[in-house]
Motif scaffolding. Structure first.
Motif, PDB file in Angstrom:
ATOM      1  N   GLU A 102       2.043  -0.211   7.716  1.00  0.00           N
ATOM      2  CA  GLU A 102       1.302   0.502   8.668  1.00  0.00           C
ATOM      3  C   GLU A 102       0.835  -0.692   9.160  1.00  0.00           C
ATOM      4  O   GLU A 102      -0.364  -0.746   9.044  1.00  0.00           O
TER       5      GLU A 102
ATOM      6  N   ARG B 167       9.772   3.497  11.162  1.00  0.00           N
ATOM      7  CA  ARG B 167       9.419   5.169  11.152  1.00  0.00           C
ATOM      8  C   ARG B 167       8.565   6.377  11.853  1.00  0.00           C
ATOM      9  O   ARG B 167       9.659   6.705  12.343  1.00  0.00           O
ATOM     10  N   GLU B 168       8.692   5.276  12.484  1.00  0.00           N
ATOM     11  CA  GLU B 168       7.082   6.036  13.299  1.00  0.00           C
ATOM     12  C   GLU B 168       6.810   4.918  14.105  1.00  0.00           C
ATOM     13  O   GLU B 168       5.920   3.474  14.214  1.00  0.00           O
TER      14      GLU B 168
ATOM     15  N   HIS C  26       1.182   2.153  15.659  1.00  0.00           N
ATOM     16  CA  HIS C  26       0.316   2.390  16.781  1.00  0.00           C
ATOM     17  C   HIS C  26       0.118   1.097  17.680  1.00  0.00           C
ATOM     18  O   HIS C  26      -0.345   0.211  17.148  1.00  0.00           O
TER      19      HIS C  26
ATOM     20  N   GLN D  28       6.727   0.066   8.800  1.00  0.00           N
ATOM     21  CA  GLN D  28       7.614   1.515   9.288  1.00  0.00           C
ATOM     22  C   GLN D  28       6.670   2.598  10.355  1.00  0.00           C
ATOM     23  O   GLN D  28       7.612   3.212  10.483  1.00  0.00           O
ATOM     24  N   CYS D  29       5.428   2.078  10.520  1.00  0.00           N
ATOM     25  CA  CYS D  29       4.610   2.855  11.640  1.00  0.00           C
ATOM     26  C   CYS D  29       3.975   1.915  11.726  1.00  0.00           C
ATOM     27  O   CYS D  29       2.999   1.096  12.071  1.00  0.00           O
TER      28      CYS D  29
END
Length: 830
Positions: free
Chosen positions: A497, A543-544, A523, A520-521
């Protein structure tokens, strides 16, 4: 007369200024010295040997009669001037009258006369007098003033050539520039940067890059989509990577000590301020142009009046002074003993000044043939890895053009201190010294998801030691504009992340390959859509994706989400922005997108029809979008399991009956709205397990609400509810019930038949007593009673075997009133 030392001071320039003197200025300075020496040499000759010698010119043969009428003052053998005029005769008779003892001489025909007079010995003075008179009358003016004129010309040219070094408004800028230039040239940081650039371009480094690439390909074979990883193409041309290449395996460079590091930082600040100071005007350029034009005009004027008078400088001159009454002669033949030397010096001076003029014309051609008020580092940007070196203008550009005439290496080394990448790299070196692995580990902690997390805030870059934290799972980079992810990130095998808050991070190609296969993630929080790194849309195993910032811009084509189509494994998309409609490009993610979160910060979401195409959604959150009713588009999403419409303007939910067609819906969140009533049709949504209705305007709860057999979580806190219906006892699967901050006075006995209750929140109501049946809730672990009108707690509360003091929120005085054995029970550990 000026001495050589005094005149040479006019051309005295600090040795450091020579960097700003192109070859033509240097050549003209040397020519000026030659002209100065010629002027001084000619002047010295004039002071010592500049004379004329004159003899009278006889008009014809002298007869005896002529001699009587014009007798000489003395015999020719005695060196007396021969007079022919009446004035001469009068002078002789005058002398004879005064000196009767002097006999007259006999003529050549044998006629002898006796003259009387006194011998005066004035013949030498007469020659001197005539020579001086003829020097000023017959000698050309240029023969007399040539040395002084040459000296004045030379001084004017020297002053014109160096005035820009002396004028206050330009000399201060030049002094600062030369000082900074020298420091930049000698700085160890400059040497390090240029050496690294050369090392990166070496063949050895290319081989190391190839080896590292092979290693990353090997690491990526464990990805579930193996075939794609092995033949994964590099990002297309629309993706802009950092110009930084792989430097982790470069040849070892000399490390900067603390003193060199501080000096380099100070140089960056000086260069920044100096650039602002000199780029606002072009005074230096104009002054240099004016003085060059002035020199050219001076040369033209000198040649214009000098060349025609070369012929007038001669050895022989005819003199006709108005001194007949003194000497008795009208014309004199004079010779100038320096004529030959002065003529040769004058011709040489014309040759030298002509060469000076041609060089001056060339300098004018150089000044005018291209714009010297603009300077481009384009070539250096291509050769180096610093693509951000800005082009400069005005006086700054002109000074760099002048330096290039001395040595182009100076500009290259100076350019290092114009690059923000270079400055950031310097800061990163200091950052690496400060942020060691040990210090970073002290800042690591476990987040709410029990993941090992590190937050870096407002640093000048990402310390290299971060990439040695192989156990790190979540990395947050906040307000780091120059963040750089290098190939070393491939060591962080547990990193899943990444957070980029106002941090448009750049990545090296090898770092991108690693992130593409492992991350996978991610922001991304930004102010402008341009800050979103384009490589984010190419993380094929993502994924995100969380995007927080201004996305509703006319120029960004709805945040460019057309690029999202490449995220084939994306499951969750979070958009926190100010959208007025759902971007149609998101529908291309519909085959694999299962969660969509829209947070609009109060901007009204007008168009929701696009949602109908996203049939695979299981979770939908629409927060703060100014919705007034439940959107009809969501009623066709049969796979929805959770709907969250938090913080909207919903008042009526009559259409909630349509949710009965969503067979998989288990969670409905309508909190933080303006709902005034709950329709009885809610009982048709049989599969609901969680219902959030807190922070609304409810005054009552319909009995139908308690006919949801699967309901386990019910939150109706922060409303205006006065009664809890008796039907609450039907919720035999209820585990969490929150009715905090309402107006409830009485608790029905049926509430305590919900034996599976684990959390009961009754705080801040009007409850005056707690039923003894509370003891039946043997699974209760959390209970809030604070803020009511209770006078005591029933001892039966001690029968809640799992309830402990930490889980019981009540006033202290009420707890102290409990029996001792009950209080001891609450003190036990689980």
């Amino acid at each position: 007369m000026f001495t050589l030392t005094e005149v040479a001071s006019l051309n005295d320039i600090q040795p450091s200024y020579r960097k700003l003197k192109p070859w033509w200025d240097v050549f003209m300075d040397y020519l000026g010295v030659v002209m100065l020496m010629m002027a001084i040499f000619a002047g010295t000759l004039q002071l010592t040997k500049d004379e004329v010698a004159c003899l009278p010119i006889l008009n014809g043969a002298v007869t005896r009669a002529e001699k009587h009428t014009g007798p000489p003052l003395r015999s020719a053998s005695d060196g007396v001037l021969y007079g022919e005029s009446e004035a001469g005769e009068a002078a002789v008779h005058l002398m004879a009258a005064r000196s009767p003892s002097v006999p007259l001489t006999e003529s050549s025909e044998g006629m002898k006369e006796t003259l009387t007079g006194v011998k005066t010995e004035l013949d030498f003075q007469q020659y001197v007098f005539v020579n001086q008179m003829c020097y000023h009358v017959a000698l050309p003016w240029y023969s007399k003033y040539f040395p002084y004129l040459a000296l004045i010309h030379t001084i004017v040219l020297m002053v014109s050539g160096n005035f820009w070094f002396k004028y206050p408004n330009t000399s201060s800028k030049i002094e600062h520039f030369v000082s900074i230039l020298g420091k930049c040239f000698e700085s160890p940081w400059t040497t390090k940067v240029l050496s690294e650039t050369a090392c990166e371009d070496s063949e050895e480094n290319k081989q190391k890059l190839t080896g590292a690439s092979t290693l990353l390909k090997h690491l990526s074979t464990n990805n579930e989509d193996g075939n794609e990883n092995q033949a994964a193409p590099m990002p297309n041309s629309s993706v802009s990577f950092s110009t930084e290449r792989l430097v982790s395996e470069m040849a070892s460079m000399t490390k900067l000590d603390k003193k060199d590091d501080e000096q380099a930082k100070a140089l960056f600040e000086k260069v920044r301020k100096f650039r602002i100071h000199v780029e606002d005007s072009d005074l230096i350029y104009k002054l240099y142009l004016i003085q060059t034009v002035m020199k050219a005009v001076t040369i033209i004027l000198v040649l214009a009046y000098t060349m025609p008078i070369v012929a007038s400088v001669d050895f022989e001159h005819l003199c006709e002074p108005a001194i007949k009454h003194l000497t008795g002669y009208i014309k004199f033949q004079c010779t100038h003993n320096l004529a030959f030397m002065l003529k040769k010096l004058l011709i040489s001076y014309i040759v030298v000044i002509s060469v000076y003029g041609m060089i001056c014309i060339y300098s004018l051609f150089w000044v005018f043939r291209r714009s010297l008020k603009e300077y481009s580092f384009e070539k250096f940007r291509e050769e180096s890895r610093f693509s951000d070196i800005p082009d400069v203008k005005n006086d700054f550009a002109f000074l760099l053009h002048m330096v290039d005439q001395y040595d182009q290496l100076y500009s290259k080394r100076f350019a290092v201190f114009l690059s923000e990448l270079s400055e950031n790299k310097l800061r990163l070196i200091g950052l690496n010294h400060e942020w060691t692995v040990e210090k970073l580990r002290n800042h690591m902690n476990r987040n709410s998801q029990d993941k090992l997390e590190l937050i870096l805030y407002k640093l000048s870059g990402v310390p290299d030691s971060v990439f040695n934290l192989t156990d790190l799972e979540v990395l947050k980079l906040d307000s780091i504009p120059e963040a750089q992810l290098t190939a070393k990130i491939s060591q962080m095998t547990n990193l899943k992340e990444l957070h980029l808050c106002y941090c448009p991070a750049k990545v090296e190609q090898l770092a991108f390959s690693f992130l593409r296969d492992h991350l996978q993630c991610i922001h991304v929080e930004f102010k402008d859509v341009a800050e979103i790194p384009s490589w984010v849309y190419l993380l094929k195993n993502l994924r995100e994706l969380y995007l927080v910032g201004n996305l509703n811009s006319d120029n960004n084509k709805m945040i460019g989400l057309e690029s999202v189509r490449d995220l084939r494994h994306l499951k969750a998309l979070h958009l926190k922005s100010n959208l007025t409609k759902i971007p149609t490009n998101i529908t291309e993610l519909s085959p694999h997108l299962t969660k969509l979160v829209l947070h609009n910060d109060g901007t009204k979401l007008l168009v929701l029809n696009t949602l109908k195409k996203m049939m695979n959604l299981t979770e939908l959150e629409i927060h703060n979008c100014a919705l007034e009713r439940i959107p009809h588009a969501i009623f066709s999403l049969n796979n929805l399991q959770e709907i969250d419409l938090k913080s909207n303007y919903i008042r009526s939910i009559e259409e909630i009956i349509s949710l009965q067609h969503l067979k998989n819906l288990t969670c409905l969140k309508l909190w933080h709205n303006s709902i005034i009533s709950i329709p009885s049709s809610i009982s048709q949504v049989k599969n609901l397990e969680s219902l959030y209705l807190s922070h609304n305007q409810l005054e009552s709860l319909p009995p139908a609400l308690f006919h949801l057999p699967k309901l386990r979580y019910l939150d109706v806190s922060h409303n205006s509810i006065t009664d809890i219906p008796l039907e609450v006892g039907f919720l035999q699967n209820l585990q969490y019930f929150a009715i905090t901050s309402n107006k409830v006075k009485v608790l029905p006995q049926q509430l305590f038949t919900c034996f599976k209750l684990k959390a009961l929140y009754l705080g801040y109501n009007l409850i005056s007593s707690l039923p003894d049946a509370i003891g039946q809730l043997v699974h209760l672990t959390h209970m809030e009673l604070k803020g009511n009108c209770l006078n005591y707690l029933p001892p039966q509360i001690g029968e809640c075997s799992l309830l402990r003091r930490s889980g019981l929120v009540v006033e202290e005085h009420l707890f102290d009133m409990l029996p001792l054995n009950v209080k001891e029970h609450f003190s036990l550990e689980n």
